[in-house]
Write an enzyme that holds these catalytic residues in place. Structure first.
Site, mmCIF file in Angstrom:
data_model
loop_
_atom_site.group_PDB
_atom_site.id
_atom_site.type_symbol
_atom_site.label_atom_id
_atom_site.label_comp_id
_atom_site.label_asym_id
_atom_site.label_seq_id
_atom_site.Cartn_x
_atom_site.Cartn_y
_atom_site.Cartn_z
ATOM 1 N N SER A 149 0.856 -1.199 0.000
ATOM 2 C CA SER A 149 0.000 0.000 0.000
ATOM 3 C C SER A 149 0.885 1.241 0.000
ATOM 4 O O SER A 149 1.987 1.225 0.563
ATOM 5 C CB SER A 149 -0.879 0.015 1.255
ATOM 6 O OG SER A 149 -1.570 1.248 1.349
ATOM 7 N N TYR A 163 -1.784 -0.086 10.334
ATOM 8 C CA TYR A 163 -1.929 -0.722 9.009
ATOM 9 C C TYR A 163 -0.753 -0.337 8.117
ATOM 10 O O TYR A 163 -0.154 -1.186 7.450
ATOM 11 C CB TYR A 163 -3.255 -0.275 8.385
ATOM 12 C CG TYR A 163 -3.414 -0.592 6.913
ATOM 13 C CD1 TYR A 163 -3.664 -1.892 6.477
ATOM 14 C CD2 TYR A 163 -3.328 0.417 5.945
ATOM 15 C CE1 TYR A 163 -3.821 -2.170 5.125
ATOM 16 C CE2 TYR A 163 -3.488 0.149 4.597
ATOM 17 C CZ TYR A 163 -3.730 -1.150 4.190
ATOM 18 O OH TYR A 163 -3.879 -1.423 2.844
HETATM 19 P P1 NAP Z 1 -11.479 -6.077 0.282
HETATM 20 O O1 NAP Z 1 -12.356 -5.518 -0.786
HETATM 21 O O2 NAP Z 1 -11.849 -5.904 1.714
HETATM 22 O O3 NAP Z 1 -11.235 -7.629 -0.047
HETATM 23 C C1 NAP Z 1 -10.413 -8.355 0.825
HETATM 24 C C2 NAP Z 1 -10.231 -9.760 0.307
HETATM 25 O O4 NAP Z 1 -9.303 -10.422 1.176
HETATM 26 C C3 NAP Z 1 -11.506 -10.587 0.321
HETATM 27 O O5 NAP Z 1 -11.452 -11.487 -0.752
HETATM 28 C C4 NAP Z 1 -11.410 -11.322 1.661
HETATM 29 O O6 NAP Z 1 -12.113 -12.563 1.678
HETATM 30 C C5 NAP Z 1 -9.910 -11.585 1.719
HETATM 31 N N1 NAP Z 1 -9.387 -11.819 3.062
HETATM 32 C C6 NAP Z 1 -9.441 -10.995 4.138
HETATM 33 N N2 NAP Z 1 -8.840 -11.589 5.194
HETATM 34 C C7 NAP Z 1 -8.392 -12.786 4.770
HETATM 35 C C8 NAP Z 1 -7.724 -13.853 5.395
HETATM 36 N N3 NAP Z 1 -7.380 -13.811 6.693
HETATM 37 N N4 NAP Z 1 -7.419 -14.957 4.664
HETATM 38 C C9 NAP Z 1 -7.777 -15.022 3.347
HETATM 39 N N5 NAP Z 1 -8.427 -14.048 2.692
HETATM 40 C C10 NAP Z 1 -8.740 -12.942 3.408
HETATM 41 O O7 NAP Z 1 -9.984 -5.460 0.172
HETATM 42 P P2 NAP Z 1 -9.233 -4.704 -1.037
HETATM 43 O O8 NAP Z 1 -9.488 -3.261 -0.906
HETATM 44 O O9 NAP Z 1 -9.509 -5.395 -2.324
HETATM 45 O O10 NAP Z 1 -7.708 -4.938 -0.594
HETATM 46 C C11 NAP Z 1 -6.916 -5.977 -1.129
HETATM 47 C C12 NAP Z 1 -5.475 -5.687 -0.763
HETATM 48 O O11 NAP Z 1 -5.093 -4.402 -1.250
HETATM 49 C C13 NAP Z 1 -5.216 -5.637 0.751
HETATM 50 O O12 NAP Z 1 -3.955 -6.220 1.046
HETATM 51 C C14 NAP Z 1 -5.198 -4.154 1.059
HETATM 52 O O13 NAP Z 1 -4.447 -3.847 2.198
HETATM 53 C C15 NAP Z 1 -4.549 -3.631 -0.211
HETATM 54 N N6 NAP Z 1 -4.813 -2.212 -0.489
HETATM 55 C C16 NAP Z 1 -6.087 -1.758 -0.710
HETATM 56 C C17 NAP Z 1 -6.291 -0.408 -0.977
HETATM 57 C C18 NAP Z 1 -7.662 0.173 -1.233
HETATM 58 O O14 NAP Z 1 -7.793 1.422 -1.254
HETATM 59 N N7 NAP Z 1 -8.693 -0.641 -1.455
HETATM 60 C C19 NAP Z 1 -5.197 0.459 -1.017
HETATM 61 C C20 NAP Z 1 -3.923 -0.036 -0.780
HETATM 62 C C21 NAP Z 1 -3.754 -1.375 -0.536
HETATM 63 P P3 NAP Z 1 -13.690 -12.639 2.112
HETATM 64 O O15 NAP Z 1 -14.461 -12.102 0.928
HETATM 65 O O16 NAP Z 1 -13.945 -14.091 2.323
HETATM 66 O O17 NAP Z 1 -13.852 -11.796 3.317
#
Ligand code: NAP
Length: 254
Positions: A149, A163
């Site tokens: 991130s 985080y």
């Molecule tokens: P999201 O929409 O909340 O989706 C999270 C995904 O991770 C879901 O598929 C969830 O599964 C899965 N997950 C959560 N905990 C888990 C665990 N313990 N074991 C296996 N799977 C797990 O999140 P996102 O925004 O797409 O983020 C994805 C990645 O990008 C993360 O690492 C986040 O930190 C990073 N990121 C996001 C942003 C942003 O602005 N969105 C920015 C920077 C970085 P379930 O559906 O079963 O809950």
């Protein structure tokens, strides 16, 4: 309809069922990977995504596992071995925020779960991937992409410094592991997304976060999960054959 029908082998996307992970899974399937879509709780979302990929002629399967639990990670990789043949790549995407909190209000419980998912989970999955991909272990080489991130560099004061620190660990791990296995046929890189349109902001309790912060982004808008996915697909591909230990920012200039 597949964009590119070459067989690129098996790709595991942790947290591949929603948000950025789902975009990566969709794009990877269109590029010829057989995708193992890992999820932890939302079976319906994972099932719908797999169905959608298959309906477009791609190969995919959903596997439940909590990446924070070693026993789950071992069982996840055993299933990966059985589903589509040898692993060729891993995307360590599963991640959580730990919730909004200033550091003076953070709790040990929040930190334990945050570290277990974002750091321990990333390292355990990378360990299992290296055991399968490394030329030293009889593998054929491959690629790992960690989803970090921009928070790791910005620090996220007043929102979630905890985080940001966990993603700092992901960056350091990416750099170190890349050097460790560079001579064993494995490239290791990370993407550092900025503000991306997914459910993670609402899940943390602030559904209006993206529109509130958009003015701070030089490009004036949040990014899409697909825009992050494209960067991940490039890092996995042969087009990035001399790229390892890199952290690719995907943040609209922020
Ligand atoms: P999201 O929409 O909340 O989706 C999270 C995904 O991770 C879901 O598929 C969830 O599964 C899965 N997950 C959560 N905990 C888990 C665990 N313990 N074991 C296996 N799977 C797990 O999140 P996102 O925004 O797409 O983020 C994805 C990645 O990008 C993360 O690492 C986040 O930190 C990073 N990121 C996001 C942003 C942003 O602005 N969105 C920015 C920077 C970085 P379930 O559906 O079963 O809950």
């Amino acid at each position: 309809m597949l964009a590119d029908e070459a067989d690129r082998g098996a790709l595991l996307v942790t947290g591949g069922s929603r948000g950025i992970g789902a975009a990566i899974s969709r794009l990877a399937a269109a590029h010829g990977y057989a995708v193992i879509v890992n999820f932890v709780s939302d079976e319906r979302a994972a099932g719908a995504l797999v169905e959608d990929i298959r309906s477009r002629g791609g190969r995919a399967a959903a596997v439940r596992a909590d990446v924070a639990r070693e026993s789950d990670v071992l069982s996840l990789f055993e299933q990966v071995d059985r589903l589509f043949g040898p692993l060729s790549a891993l995307v360590n995407n599963a991640g959580i925020t730990g919730g909004f909190s200033r550091v003076d209000a953070v709790t040990a419980g929040m930190l334990e779960r945050l570290w277990a998912v974002n750091v321990t989970g990333t390292i355990l999955c990378a360990r299992e991937a290296v055991r399968r991909l490394s030329l030293k272990h009889g593998g054929r080489g491959g690629a790992i992409v960690n989803v970090s991130s921009r928070a790791a560099e910005l620090g996220s004061p007043g929102e979630w410094v905890h985080y940001a620190a966990s993603k700092g660990a992901v960056n350091t791990f990416t750099i170190g592991l890349a050097s460790e296995v560079a001579g064993e046929g494995i490239r290791v890189n990370a993407v550092a997304p900025g503000l991306i349109e997914t459910d993670i902001h609402a899940a943390a309790g602030d559904p209006g976060r993206l529109s509130r912060l958009a003015s701070r982004i030089p490009m004036g808008r949040a990014g899409t999960a697909e825009e992050v996915g494209e960067a991940v697909i490039w890092l996995l591909s042969c087009a990035a054959s001399y790229v390892t230990g890199s952290i690719l920012t995907v943040s609209g200039g922020r």
